[in-house]
Design a protein around this motif. Sequence first.
Motif, PDB file in Angstrom:
ATOM      1  N   ILE A  50       0.861  -1.183   0.000  1.00 21.44           N
ATOM      2  CA  ILE A  50       0.000   0.000   0.000  1.00 21.44           C
ATOM      3  C   ILE A  50       0.896   1.231   0.000  1.00 21.44           C
ATOM      4  O   ILE A  50       1.768   1.380   0.851  1.00 21.44           O
ATOM      5  CB  ILE A  50      -0.924   0.022   1.230  1.00 21.44           C
ATOM      6  CG1 ILE A  50      -1.821  -1.225   1.232  1.00 21.44           C
ATOM      7  CG2 ILE A  50      -1.772   1.288   1.252  1.00 21.44           C
ATOM      8  CD1 ILE A  50      -2.690  -1.350   2.459  1.00 21.44           C
ATOM      9  N   TYR A  51       0.659   2.121  -0.962  1.00 23.11           N
ATOM     10  CA  TYR A  51       1.492   3.307  -1.054  1.00 23.11           C
ATOM     11  C   TYR A  51       0.715   4.537  -0.597  1.00 23.11           C
ATOM     12  O   TYR A  51      -0.450   4.459  -0.207  1.00 23.11           O
ATOM     13  CB  TYR A  51       2.047   3.480  -2.468  1.00 23.11           C
ATOM     14  CG  TYR A  51       1.055   3.252  -3.577  1.00 23.11           C
ATOM     15  CD1 TYR A  51       0.169   4.256  -3.959  1.00 23.11           C
ATOM     16  CD2 TYR A  51       1.000   2.035  -4.249  1.00 23.11           C
ATOM     17  CE1 TYR A  51      -0.742   4.056  -4.975  1.00 23.11           C
ATOM     18  CE2 TYR A  51       0.083   1.828  -5.274  1.00 23.11           C
ATOM     19  CZ  TYR A  51      -0.778   2.844  -5.633  1.00 23.11           C
ATOM     20  OH  TYR A  51      -1.686   2.639  -6.646  1.00 23.11           O
ATOM     21  N   TYR A  52       1.362   5.683  -0.639  1.00 24.93           N
ATOM     22  CA  TYR A  52       0.818   6.939  -0.110  1.00 24.93           C
ATOM     23  C   TYR A  52      -0.565   7.232  -0.674  1.00 24.93           C
ATOM     24  O   TYR A  52      -0.814   7.088  -1.874  1.00 24.93           O
ATOM     25  CB  TYR A  52       1.770   8.075  -0.465  1.00 24.93           C
ATOM     26  CG  TYR A  52       1.304   9.438   0.009  1.00 24.93           C
ATOM     27  CD1 TYR A  52       1.716   9.933   1.241  1.00 24.93           C
ATOM     28  CD2 TYR A  52       0.462  10.222  -0.768  1.00 24.93           C
ATOM     29  CE1 TYR A  52       1.305  11.182   1.687  1.00 24.93           C
ATOM     30  CE2 TYR A  52       0.031  11.465  -0.328  1.00 24.93           C
ATOM     31  CZ  TYR A  52       0.453  11.941   0.895  1.00 24.93           C
ATOM     32  OH  TYR A  52       0.028  13.162   1.332  1.00 24.93           O
ATOM     33  N   GLY A  53      -1.469   7.657   0.202  1.00 30.41           N
ATOM     34  CA  GLY A  53      -2.786   8.054  -0.264  1.00 30.41           C
ATOM     35  C   GLY A  53      -3.800   8.049   0.858  1.00 30.41           C
ATOM     36  O   GLY A  53      -3.485   7.729   2.008  1.00 30.41           O
ATOM     37  N   GLY A  54      -5.045   8.393   0.494  1.00 28.71           N
ATOM     38  CA  GLY A  54      -6.081   8.534   1.487  1.00 28.71           C
ATOM     39  C   GLY A  54      -7.185   7.509   1.365  1.00 28.71           C
ATOM     40  O   GLY A  54      -7.419   6.935   0.296  1.00 28.71           O
ATOM     41  N   VAL A  55      -7.864   7.273   2.480  1.00 25.47           N
ATOM     42  CA  VAL A  55      -9.084   6.479   2.509  1.00 25.47           C
ATOM     43  C   VAL A  55     -10.231   7.484   2.642  1.00 25.47           C
ATOM     44  O   VAL A  55     -10.398   8.107   3.687  1.00 25.47           O
ATOM     45  CB  VAL A  55      -9.073   5.491   3.700  1.00 25.47           C
ATOM     46  CG1 VAL A  55     -10.384   4.718   3.756  1.00 25.47           C
ATOM     47  CG2 VAL A  55      -7.882   4.544   3.592  1.00 25.47           C
ATOM     48  N   GLU A  56     -11.000   7.628   1.564  1.00 27.23           N
ATOM     49  CA  GLU A  56     -12.041   8.657   1.510  1.00 27.23           C
ATOM     50  C   GLU A  56     -13.439   8.066   1.381  1.00 27.23           C
ATOM     51  O   GLU A  56     -14.390   8.782   1.082  1.00 27.23           O
ATOM     52  CB  GLU A  56     -11.759   9.611   0.343  1.00 27.23           C
ATOM     53  CG  GLU A  56     -10.442  10.362   0.512  1.00 27.23           C
ATOM     54  CD  GLU A  56     -10.177  11.332  -0.611  1.00 27.23           C
ATOM     55  OE1 GLU A  56     -10.049  10.867  -1.771  1.00 27.23           O
ATOM     56  OE2 GLU A  56     -10.118  12.539  -0.345  1.00 27.23           O
ATOM     57  N   THR A  57     -13.542   6.778   1.606  1.00 24.34           N
ATOM     58  CA  THR A  57     -14.824   6.065   1.604  1.00 24.34           C
ATOM     59  C   THR A  57     -14.836   5.147   2.820  1.00 24.34           C
ATOM     60  O   THR A  57     -13.807   4.539   3.137  1.00 24.34           O
ATOM     61  CB  THR A  57     -14.989   5.233   0.322  1.00 24.34           C
ATOM     62  OG1 THR A  57     -14.801   6.071  -0.823  1.00 24.34           O
ATOM     63  CG2 THR A  57     -16.366   4.593   0.253  1.00 24.34           C
ATOM     64  N   ASN A  58     -15.969   5.049   3.495  1.00 17.89           N
ATOM     65  CA  ASN A  58     -16.048   4.108   4.614  1.00 17.89           C
ATOM     66  C   ASN A  58     -15.561   2.730   4.159  1.00 17.89           C
ATOM     67  O   ASN A  58     -16.046   2.190   3.157  1.00 17.89           O
ATOM     68  CB  ASN A  58     -17.476   4.012   5.135  1.00 17.89           C
ATOM     69  CG  ASN A  58     -17.904   5.267   5.866  1.00 17.89           C
ATOM     70  OD1 ASN A  58     -17.090   5.960   6.471  1.00 17.89           O
ATOM     71  ND2 ASN A  58     -19.194   5.576   5.830  1.00 17.89           N
ATOM     72  N   SER A  59     -14.630   2.173   4.895  1.00 16.55           N
ATOM     73  CA  SER A  59     -13.929   0.984   4.410  1.00 16.55           C
ATOM     74  C   SER A  59     -13.695  -0.012   5.528  1.00 16.55           C
ATOM     75  O   SER A  59     -13.532   0.367   6.693  1.00 16.55           O
ATOM     76  CB  SER A  59     -12.567   1.366   3.804  1.00 16.55           C
ATOM     77  OG  SER A  59     -12.706   2.267   2.726  1.00 16.55           O
ATOM     78  N   THR A  60     -13.642  -1.283   5.140  1.00 18.68           N
ATOM     79  CA  THR A  60     -13.186  -2.343   6.031  1.00 18.68           C
ATOM     80  C   THR A  60     -12.005  -3.040   5.375  1.00 18.68           C
ATOM     81  O   THR A  60     -12.090  -3.466   4.222  1.00 18.68           O
ATOM     82  CB  THR A  60     -14.304  -3.359   6.310  1.00 18.68           C
ATOM     83  OG1 THR A  60     -15.382  -2.703   6.986  1.00 18.68           O
ATOM     84  CG2 THR A  60     -13.792  -4.497   7.177  1.00 18.68           C
ATOM     85  N   TRP A  61     -10.909  -3.120   6.119  1.00 19.03           N
ATOM     86  CA  TRP A  61      -9.756  -3.888   5.662  1.00 19.03           C
ATOM     87  C   TRP A  61      -9.845  -5.275   6.290  1.00 19.03           C
ATOM     88  O   TRP A  61      -9.696  -5.430   7.511  1.00 19.03           O
ATOM     89  CB  TRP A  61      -8.453  -3.213   6.064  1.00 19.03           C
ATOM     90  CG  TRP A  61      -8.175  -1.930   5.314  1.00 19.03           C
ATOM     91  CD1 TRP A  61      -9.043  -1.244   4.513  1.00 19.03           C
ATOM     92  CD2 TRP A  61      -6.946  -1.190   5.317  1.00 19.03           C
ATOM     93  NE1 TRP A  61      -8.443  -0.123   4.013  1.00 19.03           N
ATOM     94  CE2 TRP A  61      -7.149  -0.062   4.482  1.00 19.03           C
ATOM     95  CE3 TRP A  61      -5.732  -1.356   5.928  1.00 19.03           C
ATOM     96  CZ2 TRP A  61      -6.158   0.884   4.260  1.00 19.03           C
ATOM     97  CZ3 TRP A  61      -4.736  -0.414   5.714  1.00 19.03           C
ATOM     98  CH2 TRP A  61      -4.940   0.689   4.882  1.00 19.03           C
ATOM     99  N   LEU A  62     -10.117  -6.265   5.452  1.00 22.45           N
ATOM    100  CA  LEU A  62     -10.254  -7.632   5.932  1.00 22.45           C
ATOM    101  C   LEU A  62      -8.889  -8.265   6.177  1.00 22.45           C
ATOM    102  O   LEU A  62      -7.889  -7.892   5.555  1.00 22.45           O
ATOM    103  CB  LEU A  62     -11.024  -8.473   4.910  1.00 22.45           C
ATOM    104  CG  LEU A  62     -12.458  -8.036   4.589  1.00 22.45           C
ATOM    105  CD1 LEU A  62     -13.044  -8.938   3.508  1.00 22.45           C
ATOM    106  CD2 LEU A  62     -13.328  -8.056   5.836  1.00 22.45           C
ATOM    107  N   ASP A  63      -8.857  -9.218   7.074  1.00 23.59           N
ATOM    108  CA  ASP A  63      -7.652 -10.029   7.270  1.00 23.59           C
ATOM    109  C   ASP A  63      -7.486 -10.909   6.038  1.00 23.59           C
ATOM    110  O   ASP A  63      -8.266 -11.825   5.799  1.00 23.59           O
ATOM    111  CB  ASP A  63      -7.801 -10.879   8.526  1.00 23.59           C
ATOM    112  CG  ASP A  63      -6.610 -11.798   8.761  1.00 23.59           C
ATOM    113  OD1 ASP A  63      -5.585 -11.631   8.073  1.00 23.59           O
ATOM    114  OD2 ASP A  63      -6.714 -12.688   9.622  1.00 23.59           O
ATOM    115  N   GLN A  64      -6.464 -10.628   5.240  1.00 21.12           N
ATOM    116  CA  GLN A  64      -6.244 -11.344   3.987  1.00 21.12           C
ATOM    117  C   GLN A  64      -5.279 -12.514   4.133  1.00 21.12           C
ATOM    118  O   GLN A  64      -4.909 -13.149   3.150  1.00 21.12           O
ATOM    119  CB  GLN A  64      -5.736 -10.385   2.907  1.00 21.12           C
ATOM    120  CG  GLN A  64      -6.730  -9.314   2.501  1.00 21.12           C
ATOM    121  CD  GLN A  64      -7.876  -9.872   1.662  1.00 21.12           C
ATOM    122  OE1 GLN A  64      -7.741 -10.906   1.005  1.00 21.12           O
ATOM    123  NE2 GLN A  64      -9.011  -9.197   1.674  1.00 21.12           N
TER     124      GLN A  64
END
Length: 495
Positions: free
Chosen positions: A319-333
């Motif tokens: 994952i590189y530089y940037g923003g999270v601009e939407t409600n998000s879930t990061w799952l355990d991959q």
Amino acid sequence: MRLLLICLLLPLSLAFLSCDEDDGGGPSLDTTDPTITIVQPADGATLAAGNILIRATATDDDEVDRVEFYVDGTKIGEDDDDALTVYEYTWNASAAAAGSHSIRARAVDASDNDASDTVAVTISGGAGPTYHSDNITTDEIWYKADNPHIVTQDIAVWEGGSLTIKPGCIVKFDEDAGIGCGWTTEGEIVAVGKADTTILFTSNETSPAPGDWEGFGFFEGTTSSTRFSYCTVEYAGAVDGQAIYVAWGGVLRMDHSTIRHGAGRGIYYEHAGHVEQFHDNTITDCGSFPLALDPEYVRHLGTGNDYTGNDEGYDAIEIYYGGVETNSTWLDQGVPYRITENSNVWVGTMEAPIILTIEAGTTIEFESNAEMTIGNVVLAGLIAEGTSTEPITFTSAAESPAPGDWNQVWIAADAVDAQCRLSYCVFEYGGGGGGGGGGSLWISSAVPDVEDCSFGYSSAYGIYVEGDAYPAPATLESENTFYGNASGEVGEAAP
């Protein structure tokens, strides 16, 4: 007296005879191999590509433990139903190369004695080869009957063109050839195979190697119907390493597919390009990370994916530089997310709070000078609620981690307190950013709920607090665990 002597000697005699019969006193050793015969397909048979049923009869003087099935020396499966004498396995040969193949069945008994039988079969080819070198600007369909399809140079699917690739197609690429979709104008690729009739994209070299051909590119004109399902992409990555490149707003939907033997990354996307409906995929044996992406699009990574077996040190999602601009879930991959060197992943917008939720069991690794920021000038929240058995881990990406390897998670003044909850999280080897007085977790004019977390090996404090409002240091210390932090447990800015 004579009767008593007979009674005493009789059991000893029987025991002696028993020991003599089994040649040493222990149970007899099974050294007899089982027998096995392949009854289907017949030796020398010519078969169409697709599902091929392999059947073998096996017997043993004691018990057959299992029958293993091999194609060209590679194990493809086994049947361990010991109630049978006929064992079977279905070989998915939809992507098998035309020509001769060896099928071997190996019976193994409970004592590891084994025996094998082998037959040779021929997979019939299509009417091809069918060569492709022209750009596609109208509707075009590639069929299995024309296998193999040979792409001889770069092809663009654009200017309203559509390419449909049917189940069972084998598409081979000459050196440095590839397919691009939607560059500046509309284009569509639909490659939807089936579980028993997959689609193969591979090298046209006799001895294929990673990077033999370019791969795929999906750009801003790619239509929403573009999809890969039950496909295999192998030996790609001649340009910049990635097998699939998605950029400039291009979108690829992908499921039940495999990327393998790539020269570099499996999929690389940037400039708002991304994948959606991404589930049940495998990316393995690639020379770099399986995925590299903007943090905004991590939310599209679904379940059932496998990112293991790549070059050493690369079983992670970059994952590189940037923003999270939407409600998000990061799952355990199943592998860590890795935030790249000097990158800040920030969460929030100025219009409405954006909440990032991290699933229990997830690991986030940080390279040097990397960090995560929640609510700095933008409205945001972080929900990272692990469990005692599945904690959420924030740690160093270094092979040999050390204090200060990465900066911190910063919960800033515009974070929404009620949407900032951290429990059963582990923070280790941070504190390198020097935020405030330095800490793996930096809290600035915010009051998140932090409990049952562990903070270790920071180059500064475990937690550093400052600003107009923040959790009481004594409460943070009593409700969390600290160890090996250079400056202490909780640091507090001077009033």
